[in-house]
Design a protein around this motif. Structure first.
Motif, short mmCIF file in Angstrom:
data_model
loop_
_atom_site.label_atom_id
_atom_site.label_comp_id
_atom_site.label_asym_id
_atom_site.label_seq_id
_atom_site.Cartn_x
_atom_site.Cartn_y
_atom_site.Cartn_z
N LYS A 65 0.78 -1.19 0.00
CA LYS A 65 0.06 -0.23 -0.02
C LYS A 65 0.82 1.30 0.02
CE LYS A 65 -3.83 2.20 2.30
NZ LYS A 65 -4.76 2.18 3.48
N SER A 66 1.85 1.11 0.74
CA SER A 66 2.99 2.55 1.04
C SER A 66 4.42 1.86 0.86
CB SER A 66 2.65 3.32 2.11
OG SER A 66 3.64 4.22 2.49
N LEU A 67 4.92 2.29 -0.24
CA LEU A 67 6.49 1.66 -0.18
C LEU A 67 7.28 2.19 0.68
CD1 LEU A 67 7.66 -0.43 -1.74
CD2 LEU A 67 8.26 1.15 -3.46
N PRO A 68 7.13 3.62 1.08
CA PRO A 68 7.95 4.22 1.94
C PRO A 68 7.74 3.73 3.37
CG PRO A 68 7.22 5.88 0.43
CD PRO A 68 6.51 4.67 0.26
N LEU A 112 15.66 3.13 -1.20
CA LEU A 112 15.19 1.94 -1.41
C LEU A 112 13.87 1.90 -2.21
CD1 LEU A 112 15.35 0.44 2.16
CD2 LEU A 112 16.70 -0.73 0.05
N CYS A 113 13.13 3.04 -2.15
CA CYS A 113 12.21 2.95 -3.14
C CYS A 113 12.62 3.60 -4.39
CB CYS A 113 11.16 4.48 -2.46
SG CYS A 113 10.33 4.14 -0.99
N LEU A 114 13.47 4.06 -4.51
CA LEU A 114 13.97 4.51 -5.94
C LEU A 114 14.45 3.17 -6.44
CD1 LEU A 114 16.10 7.79 -5.61
CD2 LEU A 114 13.73 7.67 -6.22
N CYS A 115 15.07 2.40 -5.80
CA CYS A 115 15.55 0.95 -6.38
C CYS A 115 14.11 0.11 -6.96
CB CYS A 115 16.36 0.15 -5.33
SG CYS A 115 17.94 0.75 -5.09
N MET A 116 13.19 0.17 -6.12
CA MET A 116 12.03 -0.44 -6.50
C MET A 116 11.27 0.16 -7.78
SD MET A 116 11.47 -2.93 -4.55
CE MET A 116 9.72 -3.38 -4.82
N LYS A 117 11.35 1.48 -7.82
CA LYS A 117 10.84 2.30 -8.95
C LYS A 117 11.76 1.91 -10.18
CE LYS A 117 9.76 7.03 -10.61
NZ LYS A 117 9.94 8.30 -10.10
N GLN A 118 12.85 1.70 -10.14
CA GLN A 118 13.98 1.20 -11.18
C GLN A 118 13.94 -0.12 -11.56
OE1 GLN A 118 17.21 3.19 -9.23
NE2 GLN A 118 16.71 5.34 -9.90
N ASP A 238 4.36 9.46 3.82
CA ASP A 238 4.95 10.76 3.58
C ASP A 238 6.11 11.15 4.51
OD1 ASP A 238 3.35 11.17 1.34
OD2 ASP A 238 1.88 12.39 2.51
N ILE A 239 7.05 11.87 4.06
CA ILE A 239 8.17 12.32 4.75
C ILE A 239 7.43 13.65 5.58
CG2 ILE A 239 10.28 13.40 4.92
CD1 ILE A 239 11.10 11.95 2.27
N ILE A 240 7.68 13.50 7.04
CA ILE A 240 7.28 14.60 7.85
C ILE A 240 8.73 15.27 8.34
CG2 ILE A 240 6.19 15.28 10.13
CD1 ILE A 240 4.33 14.12 8.17
N ALA A 241 8.81 16.54 8.00
CA ALA A 241 9.89 17.41 8.28
C ALA A 241 9.38 18.44 9.25
CB ALA A 241 10.33 18.26 7.19
N ILE A 242 9.95 18.44 10.47
CA ILE A 242 9.15 19.24 11.66
C ILE A 242 10.18 20.65 11.51
CG2 ILE A 242 9.18 19.54 14.27
CD1 ILE A 242 8.64 16.48 14.34
N VAL A 298 5.64 18.47 4.74
CA VAL A 298 5.17 17.27 4.38
C VAL A 298 5.78 16.88 2.59
CG1 VAL A 298 3.46 15.73 3.67
CG2 VAL A 298 3.24 17.28 5.56
N LEU A 299 6.40 15.99 2.63
CA LEU A 299 6.84 15.46 1.36
C LEU A 299 6.41 14.11 0.87
CD1 LEU A 299 10.48 16.49 2.18
CD2 LEU A 299 9.11 17.87 1.10
N ARG A 300 6.34 13.85 -0.44
CA ARG A 300 6.02 12.68 -0.77
C ARG A 300 6.94 12.07 -2.17
NH1 ARG A 300 0.36 12.98 -2.15
NH2 ARG A 300 0.21 13.01 0.21
N ILE A 301 7.51 10.66 -1.46
CA ILE A 301 8.57 10.19 -2.44
C ILE A 301 7.61 9.71 -3.57
CG2 ILE A 301 10.27 8.19 -2.56
CD1 ILE A 301 10.45 8.34 0.71
#
Length: 304
Positions: A65-68, A112-118, A238-242, A298-301
């Protein structure tokens, strides 16, 4: 006349014992040297084995559902250790999946997510992606080439198409932060590389000037709710940057978004817990315990 050189163990029992004891000591010393060399260069055989195993396991999953978040959960219980990138006098790519801080957790998961995408499941691909993520324009130079301030990390990796900033709808991301960073150059004594190489300080200062002045939107901590607006905007993984109000800094901490029934939680490499954890309290409660924390970006890979 017999040669005095012997290539096997001595014949006498006492000398044989000494011989084998010496061999054990030499082998132990060799292993220690090899271990030190691997750590000095920033990775070990265990890292490559774990990365390739994890990628191949993920590639066999029929649906994630969410790779990250899938990869972030793999790091739960990994020890928190600060300054794991500061192991070499000169900048080299450091791979360390055995010890993490908040930034290296985010970078390892993103790689790791980029490897899966590639669809590349080998250690070489992981290292290439990690280098691309960690360094300005994907090019490793000396220490100042690393993306030290996370606001620049966001901008640089956004330009590379690796992450996208989530800052809409405007009614959710209604607060604004004007970047004004100078902490590193004015506190060089706190950074091992800057103490060893004071010639880097001026370059770090120029980077700070380039970052400063930009205005970005963020979600104020008082506005983080367990409602449809936040749930539809922030996704699991999602990446949370405080964000923070500490003079000279932009981002105080990082982690990954995890929605539970009681609200949004943070999966992070925690200095308090000394390991990677999914915080038991909600993110809103977590932020309320830190007066200097003002909210989140908030960032999304981009791994689809």
């Amino acid at each position: 006349m017999k040669s005095m050189l012997t290539f096997g163990p001595p014949q006498s029992p006492r000398r044989r014992e000494d011989y084998f004891a010496l061999r054990v000591l030499l082998m132990a010393a060799l292993l220690l040297v090899c271990s030190f060399s691997a750590h000095a260069h920033g990775d070990s055989r265990s890292d490559s084995i774990w990365i390739e195993k994890t990628l191949k396991e993920a590639s066999r999953q029929s649906h994630i559902k969410s790779l990250p978040l899938y990869f972030a959960r793999k790091f739960i219980h990994t020890p928190y250790v600060a300054h794991t990138l500061e192991v070499n006098d000169r900048e080299q790519l450091v791979v360390n999946t055995r010890q993490l801080d908040c930034t290296t957790l985010v970078e390892n998961v993103t790689a790791l997510c980029l490897c899966m995408k590639q669809r590349q499941y080998d250690f070489a691909a992981f290292k290439k992606n990690l280098l691309t993520i960690r360094y300005r324009n994907g090019e490793i130079g000396e220490y100042p080439s690393r993306l030290h301030y996370f606001s620049e990390w966001i901008s640089d990796n956004g330009q590379k198409g690796i992450v996208t900033v989530i800052d809409e709808p405007l009614e959710v991301f209604s607060s604004r932060q004007k970047l004004d960073v100078f902490f590193m150059s004015r506190n060089a004594h706190k950074y091992k590389a800057l103490k060893r190489h004071p010639e880097y300080i001026a370059e770090i200062g120029r980077t700070e000037q380039a970052i400063s002045g930009e205005e970005v939107r963020y979600l104020h901590k008082d506005s983080i709710e367990n409602d449809d607006a936040c749930r539809s905007t922030i996704h699991d993984g999602d990446i949370i940057a405080i964000t923070c109000n500490v003079k000279g800094l932009d981002i105080a901490h990082l982690g990954f978004a995890v929605w539970k029934k009681d609200g949004l939680h943070l999966l992070n490499a925690s200095q308090k817990h000394k390991k990677v954890v999914l915080e038991p309290m909600t993110l809103k409660q977590y932020l309320e315990q830190h007066p200097s924390h003002t909210g989140i970006r908030v960032l999304r890979i981009m791994c689809d």
